[in-house]
Each structure stands twice: as C-alpha cells, then as structure tokens.
Design a protein around this motif. Structure first.
Motif, short mmCIF file in Angstrom:
data_model
loop_
_atom_site.label_atom_id
_atom_site.label_comp_id
_atom_site.label_asym_id
_atom_site.label_seq_id
_atom_site.Cartn_x
_atom_site.Cartn_y
_atom_site.Cartn_z
N ARG A 38 42.16 36.11 -25.46
CA ARG A 38 43.58 36.06 -25.80
C ARG A 38 43.88 34.84 -26.68
NH1 ARG A 38 48.78 36.94 -24.55
NH2 ARG A 38 48.40 38.55 -23.03
N PHE A 39 43.34 33.70 -26.29
CA PHE A 39 43.59 32.47 -27.07
C PHE A 39 43.06 32.61 -28.49
CE2 PHE A 39 41.60 28.43 -28.49
CZ PHE A 39 42.78 27.78 -28.87
N LEU A 40 41.81 33.03 -28.64
CA LEU A 40 41.21 33.11 -29.96
C LEU A 40 41.89 34.16 -30.84
CD1 LEU A 40 37.42 32.70 -29.15
CD2 LEU A 40 38.93 31.04 -30.26
N ALA A 41 42.47 35.17 -30.22
CA ALA A 41 43.16 36.21 -30.97
C ALA A 41 44.59 35.81 -31.34
CB ALA A 41 43.19 37.51 -30.17
N SER A 42 45.08 34.73 -30.76
CA SER A 42 46.49 34.37 -30.90
C SER A 42 46.71 33.38 -32.04
CB SER A 42 47.01 33.74 -29.59
OG SER A 42 46.50 32.42 -29.44
N ASP A 43 47.97 33.21 -32.40
CA ASP A 43 48.33 32.24 -33.43
C ASP A 43 48.07 30.80 -32.98
OD1 ASP A 43 49.09 34.33 -35.03
OD2 ASP A 43 51.22 34.20 -34.51
N ALA A 44 47.91 30.59 -31.66
CA ALA A 44 47.60 29.25 -31.16
C ALA A 44 46.24 28.78 -31.65
CB ALA A 44 47.64 29.24 -29.63
N ALA A 45 45.38 29.73 -32.05
CA ALA A 45 44.05 29.40 -32.57
C ALA A 45 43.99 29.60 -34.07
CB ALA A 45 43.00 30.26 -31.87
N SER A 46 45.11 29.41 -34.75
CA SER A 46 45.20 29.74 -36.17
C SER A 46 44.30 28.89 -37.07
CB SER A 46 46.65 29.62 -36.65
OG SER A 46 47.12 28.29 -36.48
N PHE A 47 43.78 27.76 -36.56
CA PHE A 47 42.91 26.90 -37.37
C PHE A 47 41.48 26.91 -36.82
CE2 PHE A 47 41.88 22.71 -39.51
CZ PHE A 47 42.00 23.20 -40.80
#
Length: 233
Positions: A210-219
C-alpha cells in the motif's frame, strides 16, 4: 477519484491480503487460476479475472478487462509467482521455463500491455523474495528468477522514470501463509534467524505494498525493499 489497482494471484495468501488492503480505498481487479476467490473478496466490489497469465494472449486480455470495467489503471501489483524444486540432479526444461515465465516474463508482459493506459503517478510493485540474494537449496531457478525480477525492477524504474511511473519491489522474509502453513520445525528455524523473533503475516507485506503504491512514496523508485523482520542480520 479512487485509483484502480490490478493484483495478480489475489485469491489466497499474500495476494489475498493485498486485495483486502487496497480495496479499502482503491477499485481493485485481481487474477486467479486454481484457487477460487473467497466470497468476502467479491463482496468488496472487486473484479475477479480467471487467467493463466503465462498464456501468450492473457496479459493483454487481463488489462483489457480492467480497462473495460474501470476505464483506468494506476497500480499493478505483480504478486503471482511460482515456487518449484529444481534439484541439480534432475533437469526438466519445462519446470525451469515455467518458473521463469511466471516470475519474470509475466510482469514484463503485463507492463507492456498496460503502458498505453498508465499515466504519470502510476506505480508498479512486484513481489520478489529474500531468495534473490540468499540462494535456496534445490530451488536455484526460483531464486534466479527473483534476482532477475529485481534487475527488471531497477531497469524499468530507470526507463519509466521520465514518464513519472514508479517501479519497486518487496522482498518478503518468512511469511506464515494460513493456506500453506510451514512445519513447526521449519518455522522455529526461521524464527531463530529473525531479529524480531517471529515470522511475518500476509498483512505485513500488504501494508508495505500500500505504501509503495501510494503518493506517500512518490519519490521512491527502483528499490527492492526487504520486509523480513531482520532475517539473517
């Protein structure tokens, strides 16, 4: 607008947990082959697609069904995989090819079919394995297929970065799959070699997906994130 995610092999184990996790706020399609999807997954409004992804026409057909149902695709989770013993004393080329087809070529085929529909901000996340760097006894082709998947992940991250598409992978450690539990003896061996003193759960991997797919992991792109509880530190 809710994002649309495709999860391969979503009817059981880690894939099931990923579908449950993402369906909280994504529209989700998932593939299955031999394990019939639980009713609870279907009740979440998901799209279940029965498919043998190693068949040449199936990756494109799956993407077409996702687009027909949802009209967009934002996340691909390459979870479906094949683990088989390939002892050095025996060589059956079909067994080795089947492993490479599922673990390496299927993600590549799905990406090729999906690329015309992926927009800036899309994310690809694949399930790798700690066996990509810790060679498994009597299953070297499986480990090699995951090592190749890691390289593919980094290569695609480099190629797709200018388009704003991120590509990452997760390498799980010992995960307790309820449908296929390990023996107590084997579980104890993993626990002994794991810093946190326990094996993981499918939910532990799903949350990282979920984290890697989310905008929270955008960089974050081109990474293979180990989620092992500190295995063999």
């Amino acid at each position: 607008m809710e994002k649309v995610a495709l999860v391969t092999g979503g009817a059981r184990g880690i894939g099931h947990a990923i579908v449950e996790e993402l369906s909280r706020d994504h529209r989700v399609a998932f593939t299955w082959l031999s394990t019939k999807p639980p009713a609870a997954l279907l009740q979440r409004g998901t799209l279940a697609i029965r498919s043998d992804l190693t068949a040449p026409d199936q990756p494109a057909e799956v993407i077409a069904q996702v687009m027909e149902r949802f009209g967009q695709l934002d996340v691909i989770v390459n979870n479906a995989g094949l683990v088989r013993s390939t002892p050095k004393e025996e060589f059956q080329v079909e067994e080795h090819r089947a492993i490479l087809d599922m673990n390496l070529l299927v993600p590549a085929a799905l990406l090729a079919a999906a690329l015309p529909h992926l927009e800036r901000g899309a994310a690809i996340v694949s399930i790798s394995s700690m066996n990509a760097v810790l060679p498994p006894r009597d299953a070297v082709t499986y480990g090699a297929s995951k090592a190749a998947l890691n390289l593919w992940t980094r290569a695609m991250a480099k190629e797709l970065g200018p388009d704003g598409i991120r590509v990452n992978a997760v390498a799980p450690g010992a995960i307790n799959i309820p449908e296929a539990p390990r023996s107590e003896e084997l579980t104890e061996l993993f626990v002994k070699d794991t810093a946190l003193g326990q094996v993981g759960r499918p939910e532990d991997i799903a949350k990282v997906i979920r984290f890697l797919a989310s905008d929270a992991a955008s960089f974050i792109t081109g990474e293979v994130l180990s989620v092992t509880g500190g295995y063999r530190l």
